[in-house]
Design a protein around this motif. Sequence first.
Motif, mmCIF file in Angstrom:
data_model
loop_
_atom_site.group_PDB
_atom_site.id
_atom_site.type_symbol
_atom_site.label_atom_id
_atom_site.label_comp_id
_atom_site.label_asym_id
_atom_site.label_seq_id
_atom_site.Cartn_x
_atom_site.Cartn_y
_atom_site.Cartn_z
ATOM 1 N N SER A 1 14.649 -87.256 -24.433
ATOM 2 C CA SER A 1 14.081 -88.505 -24.099
ATOM 3 C C SER A 1 14.420 -89.552 -24.997
ATOM 4 O O SER A 1 14.738 -89.711 -26.352
ATOM 5 N N THR A 2 14.870 -91.002 -24.292
ATOM 6 C CA THR A 2 15.578 -91.914 -25.145
ATOM 7 C C THR A 2 14.651 -93.177 -25.567
ATOM 8 O O THR A 2 14.873 -94.014 -26.252
ATOM 9 N N SER A 3 13.282 -93.039 -24.775
ATOM 10 C CA SER A 3 12.370 -94.043 -25.063
ATOM 11 C C SER A 3 11.305 -93.629 -26.005
ATOM 12 O O SER A 3 10.223 -94.427 -26.496
ATOM 13 N N LEU A 4 11.075 -92.306 -25.891
ATOM 14 C CA LEU A 4 9.769 -91.854 -26.471
ATOM 15 C C LEU A 4 9.562 -92.140 -28.143
ATOM 16 O O LEU A 4 10.616 -91.978 -28.757
ATOM 17 N N ASN A 5 8.619 -92.831 -28.351
ATOM 18 C CA ASN A 5 8.195 -93.343 -29.866
ATOM 19 C C ASN A 5 7.288 -92.954 -30.658
ATOM 20 O O ASN A 5 7.535 -92.646 -31.892
ATOM 21 N N SER A 6 6.445 -92.217 -29.789
ATOM 22 C CA SER A 6 5.355 -91.330 -30.636
ATOM 23 C C SER A 6 4.924 -90.150 -29.921
ATOM 24 O O SER A 6 4.764 -90.463 -28.757
ATOM 25 N N LEU A 7 4.980 -89.116 -30.569
ATOM 26 C CA LEU A 7 4.632 -87.851 -29.861
ATOM 27 C C LEU A 7 3.614 -87.029 -30.646
ATOM 28 O O LEU A 7 3.873 -86.736 -31.849
ATOM 29 N N SER A 8 2.538 -86.877 -30.003
ATOM 30 C CA SER A 8 1.422 -85.816 -30.640
ATOM 31 C C SER A 8 1.362 -84.602 -30.149
ATOM 32 O O SER A 8 1.140 -84.341 -28.920
ATOM 33 N N PRO B 1 8.957 -78.114 -33.599
ATOM 34 C CA PRO B 1 9.430 -78.546 -32.092
ATOM 35 C C PRO B 1 11.028 -78.818 -32.101
ATOM 36 O O PRO B 1 11.756 -79.201 -33.188
ATOM 37 N N VAL B 2 11.947 -78.175 -31.196
ATOM 38 C CA VAL B 2 13.322 -78.440 -31.170
ATOM 39 C C VAL B 2 13.669 -79.756 -30.730
ATOM 40 O O VAL B 2 13.214 -80.155 -29.577
ATOM 41 N N CYS B 3 14.349 -80.551 -31.459
ATOM 42 C CA CYS B 3 14.529 -81.930 -31.060
ATOM 43 C C CYS B 3 15.788 -82.183 -31.171
ATOM 44 O O CYS B 3 16.295 -83.339 -30.716
ATOM 45 N N CYS B 4 16.777 -81.194 -31.511
ATOM 46 C CA CYS B 4 18.273 -81.638 -31.840
ATOM 47 C C CYS B 4 19.213 -80.792 -31.002
ATOM 48 O O CYS B 4 20.300 -80.682 -31.409
ATOM 49 N N ASP B 5 18.713 -80.089 -29.917
ATOM 50 C CA ASP B 5 19.655 -79.502 -29.274
ATOM 51 C C ASP B 5 20.438 -80.198 -28.529
ATOM 52 O O ASP B 5 21.798 -79.563 -28.334
ATOM 53 N N ARG B 6 20.015 -81.073 -27.677
ATOM 54 C CA ARG B 6 20.886 -81.738 -26.691
ATOM 55 C C ARG B 6 20.993 -83.363 -27.039
ATOM 56 O O ARG B 6 20.105 -83.951 -27.836
ATOM 57 N N ARG B 7 22.062 -83.767 -26.651
ATOM 58 C CA ARG B 7 21.957 -85.303 -26.901
ATOM 59 C C ARG B 7 21.625 -86.014 -25.497
ATOM 60 O O ARG B 7 21.680 -85.516 -24.481
ATOM 61 N N PRO B 8 21.016 -87.238 -25.852
ATOM 62 C CA PRO B 8 21.146 -88.042 -26.872
ATOM 63 C C PRO B 8 19.973 -87.791 -27.891
ATOM 64 O O PRO B 8 19.660 -88.674 -28.785
ATOM 65 N N GLY B 9 19.180 -86.595 -27.390
ATOM 66 C CA GLY B 9 17.884 -86.361 -28.284
ATOM 67 C C GLY B 9 16.875 -87.263 -28.321
ATOM 68 O O GLY B 9 16.447 -87.799 -27.335
ATOM 69 N N ASN C 1 15.988 -82.847 -38.021
ATOM 70 C CA ASN C 1 16.969 -83.821 -38.971
ATOM 71 C C ASN C 1 17.725 -84.623 -38.140
ATOM 72 O O ASN C 1 18.210 -85.556 -38.680
ATOM 73 N N CYS C 2 18.078 -84.608 -36.971
ATOM 74 C CA CYS C 2 18.544 -85.363 -36.196
ATOM 75 C C CYS C 2 17.832 -86.822 -35.729
ATOM 76 O O CYS C 2 18.355 -87.687 -35.233
ATOM 77 N N LEU C 3 16.518 -86.744 -36.090
ATOM 78 C CA LEU C 3 15.660 -87.798 -35.835
ATOM 79 C C LEU C 3 15.876 -89.047 -36.845
ATOM 80 O O LEU C 3 15.161 -89.166 -37.540
ATOM 81 N N SER C 4 16.953 -89.946 -36.495
ATOM 82 C CA SER C 4 17.573 -90.708 -37.336
ATOM 83 C C SER C 4 16.365 -92.021 -37.406
ATOM 84 O O SER C 4 16.492 -92.839 -38.732
ATOM 85 N N ASN C 5 15.639 -92.024 -36.533
ATOM 86 C CA ASN C 5 14.506 -93.341 -36.885
ATOM 87 C C ASN C 5 13.051 -92.748 -36.893
ATOM 88 O O ASN C 5 12.056 -93.580 -36.818
#
Length: 721
Positions: free
Chosen positions: A211-218, A228-236, A259-263
Motif C-alpha cells: 500500500s502506497t497511501s495507507l497512513n494509519s493501520l490498527s 506484521p511483515v511490512c518490508c517484503d515487497r516494494r514499494p512497501g 524497519n523499512c517504515l521510513s515515515n
Amino acid sequence: MEFRYNIIILFMFTVLFFVIRSQGPTACVYEDKYGSRRPICLCFTGVVNCSGQNLTYIPKIPNNTQTLDLSVNSIRRLDINSFEEISIGSPNLVKLYVFKNRISSVDRKCLHKLKALTTLDASFNNARNPTLIANLTDGIATTLENLLLESMDLTTILPNVSKNLEQSNLNKLSFKNNSIQQVDFHIFNLKRLKRLDLSYNSLRSINISLSTSLNSLSLSSNHLTGLPVCCDRRPGLPSLEAIYLDNNCIRKLDMKRINCLSNLKMLNISNTQIERIPTKAFYYLRSLQAVTIEKTESLTQVERNAFESQSLINIYISKNHMLFDYQYIDNATMFQNVPALTRLDLSYNEMKHMEQIHWSNMLCNATGITYLDVSKTGLYYAPFAFTECLLNLTFLSMAGNWIRYLPPQYFVPLKSLTHLDLNENKLAVFSALDFPPTFVHHLSLLDLRFNPFICDCKIIFFLKFAKMYKKIMVGYPKNFECYNGTVITKVANVFTQKSCLLQTEVSEIINCTSFSVILMVVLTSAIYRYRWKLRYILFVLKFQRRKCTNTNNVSHVHDVYVSSADEDFDIVYRQLVSELENKGLNVFFPYRDARPGTIAIRESLEHLDSSKYVLLCVSNAYAQDNWCEFEACMALERSIYEQGEDDIIVAIILEEIDSNNVTKIIDKITRTGDYLKWDANLDTINLFWRKLEQRLHYQCHERPRFIPNSQMFSINQSDEH
C-alpha cells in the motif's frame, strides 16, 4: 431609563428564542397506522433522522436530503429498489447510516443509484454470509470516502470487496470488532485508502507490504504472535505514520519486519507478551516520534541503549509493573542518545529500589524532557535529578507514592513548571520553603489532594496558601482532610489563626515554666550535692584565701588539728587528744576549742590552716558526716597547694569502713595505704604510737596510757559528777 433598557433586552431574548425554535428539528415524515398518524422522522437543514423508530422499511423522505439516519431500526433487507425514490428526490445524499438494524439480505447494486454518497455506516448487522458485503459494495459510488462495517460477525473479506472499491475515493475503511481470520491482500491496493481498522478480530498473521497511501493501520486486539511483515515487497508502506499492535500475543520484537517504515511516527505495542527490548530497537525508524509500551507485565529486560533514536519525542512505558533493577535494566544508558525526548511516562512501575545516583544516571542524559510522570512507582523520596537535570519541565506528576518529605525549596529551580501533581502521597506538613511565591506564580495547576495532613497549628501556612492560590488548587477544599490522632476532619474547618496564636502563647508559657522548674530542680540538686564545696568557694572569695603560696617556713599556731565525728568523741578525745597534749603538743580540737558564737566554717578553716598537721579520725560515722567530709576536703586541698616535704595529713582508721560508706574523699585518703589503724589491743598499741611519732616528728618520753573501752563509761560518769 434603566427600566427601558430592561424592556429592550427582554424583547431581544424573546425574539432570539423563537428564531432558534423555528430553526430546530421538526417532524417531517409521518406514518399512518391503525387510523393514527405518528411522526417517524425529524428534519433539520438537510438532515433526516429516522433513528430508533423500529422501522422495517425505508420511508419516503423529503427531497434534497443530504444525510439520512436509519440506525437502530428493524430493517432486514436492502433490495435494488430500496433507494430508488431517494436517489431521484435527493440526488445529493452524501451520508447514509443503517447501523444497528437486522439486515441479513442485500441485493447487488442496491446502492448504485446513490451517486454522491461519501459515508456509509452499516455496522452492527448480521452479515455472516460473506457475499453480503460484496453485494453491498457492488456498484457503490466512486465518491465514497468512509465505509464502516464494524461488529458484523464477518469471518473473511472476499476479493470482490477489494475489486468493488478500487475505483472509489475510499479514505477510511473499518472492519473493527469482527471475527476476521484472513484478509485479502488486495484490500491494501486501494489507491486512496489512508486509515484501515482491523482491530478486535482474529488475525494471526498479515502481510501488508503493498500500500502506497495507507497512513494509519490498527491491528489491536488480534491474535498476532509477531510483528506484521511490512518490508517484503516494494514499494512497501511509504506513507504509513501510525501502527497499533497493542493487545496481541507478540513475544519478540523482530524489528527487521518494520524497519523499512521510513515515515512511521507512532508505534503502539502495549499489552503484549514482550519480555525484552533489544539494543537500538527503534534506531532505524528514522521518523519515529512516539513509542507506547504499556500494560506489558511480561517486560523485564531493557538492554543497553534500547531507546536510542534521533527522532523519538514521546516514550510511554507505564503500567508495566516493571522492576527497575540494574541486573535487568540499564538505567544509565536507557535514554542515552535520545536528544529529542520531551515526554516520558514511567508511571505504575516498581522504582522504589532506585537510589539518587540511579535517577541521575538515567535522567541526566535526557535534559530536554518537559513532561515527566512517575506516579505510582513506589517513590519514598523526591529525587534530586528532577530539579537538577530536568530544568525544562512543564509537567511533573509524582502522585500515588510514599513521599513524606520535600527538601527545602526543592521545586524552585523548575522555573517553567506549570502542572505539579503530588496527590496521594504521605506529606503531612507544608511550609513556605516548599512553595515559595517565586515558584508558585508560574503554576497553573497544583494537586495536593489526599495527603495525610496533621491537624495542628503547622497547617496554618497551608490554609493561607490554599486560600491565596485557590484557583490553581485541584479539589480544594473538598478533597483535603487532616487527622488529629482520633478523627478525620476537613482541613478548612480545623483551625483559625487566632486560636493557633493563642495556643502558641500558651505553649510558650508552659515551655518556659517547665524549663524554669526543671532548671530550679537541677540547680537545687547541684547546690545540695556540692554545698560544702560551694561554702568553701564562697569563703575563699570573701576572705581571699591564698592557695598557691608555699607556707612550709611559716610558724604554725597549732601542732595538730583533729577532725572527727560526733559519735567518735569519747575515743578521740580520751585516747588521742589528751595523750597528745600530755606530750607537749598544741592540739586544736573543734568540739572543745571552738569559740561559742563564731562562724564555724571561718574559724575551723583558720585553725586548720594554722596547724602544722591535720589528724583525720576516720570511721563509718566520719564518712557519713558532711562536715567531716568538708574538713577532709579542705585538708587535702591544703596539702596539694603547699607541696611540702612532709604530708600534713595523718589519717587514722578507727574501724573497718563499710564499702557503702567509702566516699570519694575517703578513697583518696586511703587509696595509697598511707594511714594508721587504731587498734585497742595492748600488744599493737605501742606500734601505733611509734608510727604516729614518726609522722608527727616529736619525741615521746612516756608512752600514753591505754584506757580500755570497758573503762570509758566509768570515766565519763566520774567526769559528770
